[in-house]
Design an enzyme around this catalytic site. Structure first.
Site, PDB file in Angstrom:
ATOM      1  N   GLU A  57       0.823  -1.223   0.000  1.00 24.75           N
ATOM      2  CA  GLU A  57       0.000   0.000   0.000  1.00 24.75           C
ATOM      3  C   GLU A  57       0.851   1.265   0.000  1.00 24.75           C
ATOM      4  O   GLU A  57       1.727   1.426   0.855  1.00 24.75           O
ATOM      5  CB  GLU A  57      -0.928  -0.010   1.236  1.00 24.75           C
ATOM      6  CG  GLU A  57      -1.965   1.088   1.190  1.00 24.75           C
ATOM      7  CD  GLU A  57      -2.913   1.072   2.406  1.00 24.75           C
ATOM      8  OE1 GLU A  57      -3.036   0.019   3.070  1.00 24.75           O
ATOM      9  OE2 GLU A  57      -3.499   2.122   2.676  1.00 24.75           O
ATOM     10  N   LYS A  61      -6.751  -0.805  12.086  1.00 21.21           N
ATOM     11  CA  LYS A  61      -6.215  -1.250  10.780  1.00 21.21           C
ATOM     12  C   LYS A  61      -5.038  -0.345  10.412  1.00 21.21           C
ATOM     13  O   LYS A  61      -4.011  -0.800   9.908  1.00 21.21           O
ATOM     14  CB  LYS A  61      -7.321  -1.198   9.720  1.00 21.21           C
ATOM     15  CG  LYS A  61      -6.934  -1.792   8.375  1.00 21.21           C
ATOM     16  CD  LYS A  61      -6.254  -0.799   7.447  1.00 21.21           C
ATOM     17  CE  LYS A  61      -5.851  -1.471   6.139  1.00 21.21           C
ATOM     18  NZ  LYS A  61      -5.099  -0.543   5.255  1.00 21.21           N
ATOM     19  N   ASP A  91       5.233 -14.375  11.626  1.00 20.31           N
ATOM     20  CA  ASP A  91       3.879 -14.835  11.330  1.00 20.31           C
ATOM     21  C   ASP A  91       2.902 -13.691  11.619  1.00 20.31           C
ATOM     22  O   ASP A  91       2.574 -13.424  12.778  1.00 20.31           O
ATOM     23  CB  ASP A  91       3.599 -16.060  12.227  1.00 20.31           C
ATOM     24  CG  ASP A  91       2.242 -16.679  11.991  1.00 20.31           C
ATOM     25  OD1 ASP A  91       1.344 -15.984  11.488  1.00 20.31           O
ATOM     26  OD2 ASP A  91       2.077 -17.860  12.337  1.00 20.31           O
ATOM     27  N   HIS A  96      -2.418  10.771   0.506  1.00 20.75           N
ATOM     28  CA  HIS A  96      -2.490   9.375   0.065  1.00 20.75           C
ATOM     29  C   HIS A  96      -2.688   9.261  -1.435  1.00 20.75           C
ATOM     30  O   HIS A  96      -1.999   8.502  -2.107  1.00 20.75           O
ATOM     31  CB  HIS A  96      -3.617   8.657   0.806  1.00 20.75           C
ATOM     32  CG  HIS A  96      -3.806   7.231   0.377  1.00 20.75           C
ATOM     33  ND1 HIS A  96      -2.966   6.240   0.794  1.00 20.75           N
ATOM     34  CD2 HIS A  96      -4.706   6.657  -0.445  1.00 20.75           C
ATOM     35  CE1 HIS A  96      -3.353   5.095   0.259  1.00 20.75           C
ATOM     36  NE2 HIS A  96      -4.413   5.324  -0.504  1.00 20.75           N
TER      37      HIS A  96
END
Ligand code: NDP
Length: 428
Positions: free
Chosen positions: A82, A268, A284, A382
């Site tokens: 991203e 998030k 992981d 962004h």
């Protein structure tokens, strides 16, 4: 210790960045080849890592810069698809650096193994019996994995819980928690070996049947915490005073703390910083993700992973504490050639140090998102960076990517449809 402050790094081309890193780290030929190769993970290694391999899947690897953590410089490798995540983390790290840097700490690294026992005639007696044999069971667990004790770790304690005592027979169970210091390993396989080895003795002692024997990813005895304190003058931007930004961030935090719909997105954004470091270090990420979200619910309602407040001087104070089931040995960390190189760049000496770096990036990422949200909005910064992906999605290659992306930004029309039109126009 070379500085993590490299002005203009973002303006260099990939070759120049690689050369700079190579000079700073004085890499071995093998590591240099890994860095310079575009296929760091060869097919043969990949085929031994997982099943049914047909290829490898690459992600961009970038460096989070400007990080000063407990007075140590860190250039933090982040593997992520991203745009704007690394730019935002580095931007906040620069602000916090000017405020003296991040401070971090961690608890001991104790991971938990669970053994589920069902069908006991007398669950209370079974619990008592297990606790009476605690020392013996801990000794047996350590015998199943002796190398850990030699490193100063190993199984240290044991606990018993009775669950659903008054419910139906299927839901009644006794659960043993084995607490293991896994040293610098995440410890999943180590712990699974230990708890599986205990199962036969547990069945004899409890007169019940053992079903599950496995690590818990709720690593709440393996916590890492990062904090920062930022004077408001460092938060001011064009059009917004530092006090406005600080208050906006605190209001944004309160929103996430009180509303799960907001908290999920807020968190998030934190994982936007955490996962790329977990992936780059061969750890992981599912384990860290599940533990982090469970920890965000520890008070009974899913809420913000971070806290933001102001201190007496009016400075913005941020904190992030999370369980960190990760390691610097084991798993893919010493198998994936790129992960091996990442440890040279990151220069962490222990799993605890890595855990502290990871939560720091999460905290920086959260402030980056909140600062943008409470000022210009997320899209301004962004979408500028995202525009290159949009141009490529429309089929732009080479120089065309930047031409199309710049034009879309200047028009404030960052859409695949517009990119397609521009490609056609420029191709003429
Ligand atoms: P490993 O099975 O690779 O074990 C780590 C090994 O590293 C140890 O066996 C130890 O070998 C060696 N080692 C070398 N130096 C050290 C040190 N300083 N401290 C500790 N160990 C050291 O990895 P883990 O047990 O950590 O398991 C992680 C993997 O398990 C991940 O790939 C994860 O995806 C997977 N997994 C995750 C599960 C979950 O999250 N629920 C479940 C099952 C698997 P020795 O002592 O012999 O030298």
């Amino acid at each position: 210790m070379t500085t993590s402050r490299i002005p203009g790094f973002y303006k260099m081309d990939v070759k120049e960045r690689r050369q700079l890193l190579d000079e700073q780290l004085d890499l071995t030929t093998e590591k240099k080849n890994t860095l310079y190769s575009n296929e760091a993970l060869d097919l043969e290694t990949a085929d031994k890592m997982i099943e049914n391999v047909i290829g490898t899947f690459q992600l961009p690897l970038g460096l989070g810069l400007n990080f000063l953590i407990n007075d140590k410089e860190y250039k933090i490798p982040m593997a992520v698809e991203e745009p704007s995540i690394i730019a935002s983390a580095s931007y906040i790290a620069k602000i916090v650096r000017d405020a003296g840097g991040f401070k971090t700490e961690a608890t001991d690294r104790v991971m938990i193994g669970q053994i589920q026992v069902v069908g006991c005639e007398d669950f209370n007696l079974a619990k008592k019996t297990i606790l009476e044999h605690k020392i013996e069971l801990i000794r047996l667990a350590n015998e199943a994995y002796p190398s850990l004790q030699k490193r100063g770790g190993g199984a240290e304690d044991l606990d018993v819980r009775l669950i659903n005592e008054t419910e139906s027979v299927y839901s009644q169970m006794l659960v043993i928690h084995l607490y293991v210091n896994t040293c610098d390993a995440m410890g999943a396989n180590i712990i699974n070996t230990m708890v599986e080895s205990l199962a036969p003795n547990v069945e004899v002692l409890t007169k019940g049947k053992v079903y599950l024997r496995i690590l818990s990813n709720y690593a709440d005895r393996s916590l890492a915490k990062a904090t920062c304190e930022i004077p408001t003058k460092l938060l001011a931007t064009e059009g917004f005073s530092g006090e406005e930004v600080r208050d906006g961030v605190i209001h944004a935090y309160e929103f996430a703390a009180s509303d799960p719909y907001r908290a999920v997105t807020h968190n998030k954004g934190i994982m936007n910083g955490i996962d790329p470091v977990i992936i780059a270090t061969g750890n992981d990420w599912r384990a860290v993700e599940s533990g982090a979200h469970a920890y965000a619910s520890r008070n009974g309602q899913y809420g913000s992973m971070t806290t933001w407040s102001k201190n007496e001087a009016g400075d913005l104070v941020g904190e992030l504490e999370l369980p960190m089931s990760l390691g610097i040995v084991g798993g893919a960390s010493r198998v994936h050639p790129m992960a091996k190189l990442v440890y040279d760049i990151l220069d962490v000496k222990s799993a605890s140090e890595l855990a502290q770096v990871v939560v720091t990036v999460g905290l920086a990422q959260n402030l980056g998102a909140l600062k943008a949200l409470v000022t210009d909005g997320i899209q301004k910064g962004h979408m500028g960076l995202h525009s290159r992906s949009v141009a490529m999605a429309a089929g732009a290659t080479g120089e065309m990517v930047d031409m199309v992306s710049k034009q879309m930004v200047s028009e404030n029309q960052i859409r695949v449809g517009r990119a397609t039109e521009l490609i056609k126009e420029y191709s003429k």
